[in-house]
Design an enzyme around this catalytic site. Structure first.
Site, short mmCIF file in Angstrom:
data_model
loop_
_atom_site.label_atom_id
_atom_site.label_comp_id
_atom_site.label_asym_id
_atom_site.label_seq_id
_atom_site.Cartn_x
_atom_site.Cartn_y
_atom_site.Cartn_z
N LYS A 130 9.80 4.40 -4.20
CA LYS A 130 10.41 3.12 -3.82
C LYS A 130 11.08 2.51 -5.05
O LYS A 130 10.54 2.60 -6.16
CB LYS A 130 9.28 2.21 -3.32
CG LYS A 130 9.68 0.88 -2.73
CD LYS A 130 8.43 0.19 -2.17
CE LYS A 130 8.76 -1.12 -1.45
NZ LYS A 130 7.56 -1.71 -0.81
N SER A 186 7.95 -2.80 3.82
CA SER A 186 9.13 -2.77 3.00
C SER A 186 9.43 -1.42 2.37
O SER A 186 10.52 -1.21 1.85
CB SER A 186 9.00 -3.82 1.90
OG SER A 186 7.91 -3.52 1.04
N SER A 200 3.17 -2.71 3.84
CA SER A 200 4.44 -2.04 3.55
C SER A 200 4.34 -0.54 3.33
O SER A 200 5.37 0.13 3.23
CB SER A 200 5.12 -2.69 2.34
OG SER A 200 5.58 -3.98 2.69
#
Lengths: 74, 466
Positions: free
Chosen positions: B78, B154, B178
């Protein structure tokens, strides 16, 4: 928060006042949008207001000035 | 086909000389090139670095040196993890002028030391404040199971990259769900460890008192392998509470004999749609789990997590909001501002509630070893959806995807999100949370492994159109 006791939109008034205090410039449109979000959070926060908490109920994490020493000083 | 191999199989093939690490990397780059124009999981590619790392592995093998556990395994992170030489985006535009990171994040360092090959950084909601990865700056990440739908967030890029077969392993972060939400919507396995287990040093924060980091993979064995390699105390991270490594890899196949497994009812049933309930029922049936377990104060915990996240996230970004609000993600900027303006009492009360909540949750685990709950209320919604229907009521789509994950992470419990397919292998997946007491990742992984071994939870590579 407001000069008028029956402000038709107290959350918007709060948003304006708090943003001014934090030097955060907001347009009228932003105030309106932010107020919607804050109102949603206020409803959730209201549920927590009903939880009885005693004075000794501490926050989850307490600031530590330094890790507790593993050994006593000699 | 290399793309179909999991991380453990790739490392074994490289160790045995079946493939060179550079061959594996070439296959990975080709897969990304073929699929990412559709999926949009990657925001940054680090192929030159990956080439250096892969060649170094091949050179070590040529010299007859023993190879580490993830030798030659491609992975991506990420884009809130620091990568040496690259600016850490954290999904934003406002950070793009910042200096490149001087060093890799701790978890990236640990995977690098284990021989893994970093191929890039992945799409996410701006500053991790969202459950959809509809990032306006770089475009939405699209779900490989249905490109018209969200990947979840996310850490949407992290879930999508694994589901699309671009890499077998990714890292993400989980503050309120997330890792678990994208795992659920993309149909892959994800591990949110105990709060304080893995070092967060070198990752861009969102909510310091709730942020966790963890892996995504297509097998439980890969979760366990990568998790073990990332464990370790970090005295420089005040949020890393683990003081020693507790390996799990050798224990995931220990079976579930003797484990007390329950199914969460009440809030977790009421906030779940029909598919989510069916998924939990499938898992519960396979595990012979007991129904009707009550998780304490779930709705209150969700409220407290919401308040805590808004306040800490808003305060963190207030200086940027003063100067650059127009450059923020339109889908979350107003929530950040609202959080920054919240009365302090709301935040303090939420944190005080958390202490009492923790004690109630710990007491629950006196009676249970592992608990099951749905990971998301519904399966992936269409990109751009403002609402979805939940048991007859329209709810706001973006915050509501975290309804079922937030109470668990507020307690800091470890969770393995496992992918189920209640409507068949060609329909959309939806995840189940396998929850254990703090520091008992081993139990959650054992149960997840049983579901995988029984074919109940599987994570095949998505069939993407050419």
């Amino acid at each position: 928060m407001t000069d008028t006791p029956n402000d038709p939109n107290p959350i918007a008034a709060y948003v304006r006042a708090a943003a001014q205090l934090l030097a955060l410039p907001l347009s009228d449109a932003q105030v309106e949008r932010v107020s919607v979000h804050l109102a949603r959070t206020a409803a959730l926060a209201a549920t927590l207001q009903r939880v009885p908490l005693a004075a000794h109920d501490e926050p989850a994490q307490i600031y530590e000035p330094a890790p507790f020493p593993a050994e006593d000083p000699s | 086909m290399i793309a179909a191999m999991d991380a453990g199989a790739i490392a074994a093939a490289v160790r045995d000389g079946e493939y060179r690490a550079e061959q594996v990397l070439d296959a990975c780059i080709a897969r990304i090139a073929a699929t990412d124009p559709q999926v949009n999981a990657f925001t940054d590619r680090s192929f030159e670095r990956a080439r250096r790392e892969a060649r170094a592995i091949d050179a070590r093998r040529a010299r007859g040196e023993p190879l580490p556990a993830l030798a030659g395994v491609p992975y991506a992170v990420k884009n809130l993890f620091d990568i040496e030489g690259m600016t850490t985006r954290a999904g934003s535009k406002v950070l793009l002028g910042d200096a490149p990171a001087a060093a890799d994040a701790v978890l990236v360092q640990r995977l690098r030391d284990a021989g893994a090959v970093l191929v890039g950084a992945l799409n996410m909601d701006e500053f991790a404040y969202g459950f959809t990865t509809e990032n306006s700056h770089v475009g939405a990440c699209r779900n490989p199971r249905d490109l018209s739908r969200i990947a979840g967030g996310s850490s949407g890029g992290s879930g999508a990259a694994v589901a699309a077969g671009q890499v077998p392993l990714t890292l993400g972060s989980d503050t309120n769900g997330s890792i678990r939400v994208p795992s659920s919507l993309c149909g892959v396995f994800g591990l949110k460890p105990t709060f304080g287990r893995l070092s967060r040093r070198g990752s861009f924060p969102f909510v310091a008192s709730l942020d966790h980091l963890g892996p995504f993979a297509r097998s439980v064995a890969d979760l366990a392998l990568s998790y073990d390699l990332m464990q370790g105390p970090d005295p420089l991270d005040p949020g890393c509470h683990a003081t020693r490594v507790q390996p799990v890899r050798e224990r995931v196949d220990a079976g579930i004999g003797g484990l007390r497994i329950g199914v969460l009812a009440g809030y977790f049933d009421e906030q779940a749609g029909p598919d989510a309930r069916r998924a939990v029922a499938l898992a519960a049936g396979a595990l012979n789990a007991s129904a009707g377990v009550s998780w304490p104060d779930a709705a209150l915990a969700r409220a407290a997590a919401f308040v805590t996240s808004a306040s800490e996230g808003g305060a963190l970004h207030l200086p940027r909001l003063r100067e650059h609000a127009a450059e923020f993600e339109p889908l979350s900027v107003d929530r950040f501002i609202a959080g920054a303006l919240q009365p302090a009492e709301w935040y303090v009360r939420a944190q005080r509630f958390r202490r009492a909540y923790r004690d109630k949750v710990l007491a629950l685990f006196h009676d249970w070893d592992v608990l099951l709950a749905p990971a998301t209320p519904v399966s992936a919604t269409p990109i751009g959806a403002e609402q979805f229907e939940l048991n007859g009521t329209l709810v706001p789509a973006r915050p509501s995807m975290g309804l079922l994950t937030q109470p668990i992470s507020y307690a800091g419990c470890p969770v393995v999100a496992v992918p189920l397919w209640p409507n068949g292998a060609t329909a959309l997946p939806i995840g189940v949370q396998v929850i254990a007491a703090p520091w008992r990742e081993d139990l959650a992984l054992r149960v997840a492994r049983r579901l995988e071994a029984d074919g109940i939870a599987v994570a095949p590579i998505a069939a993407l159109p050419d």
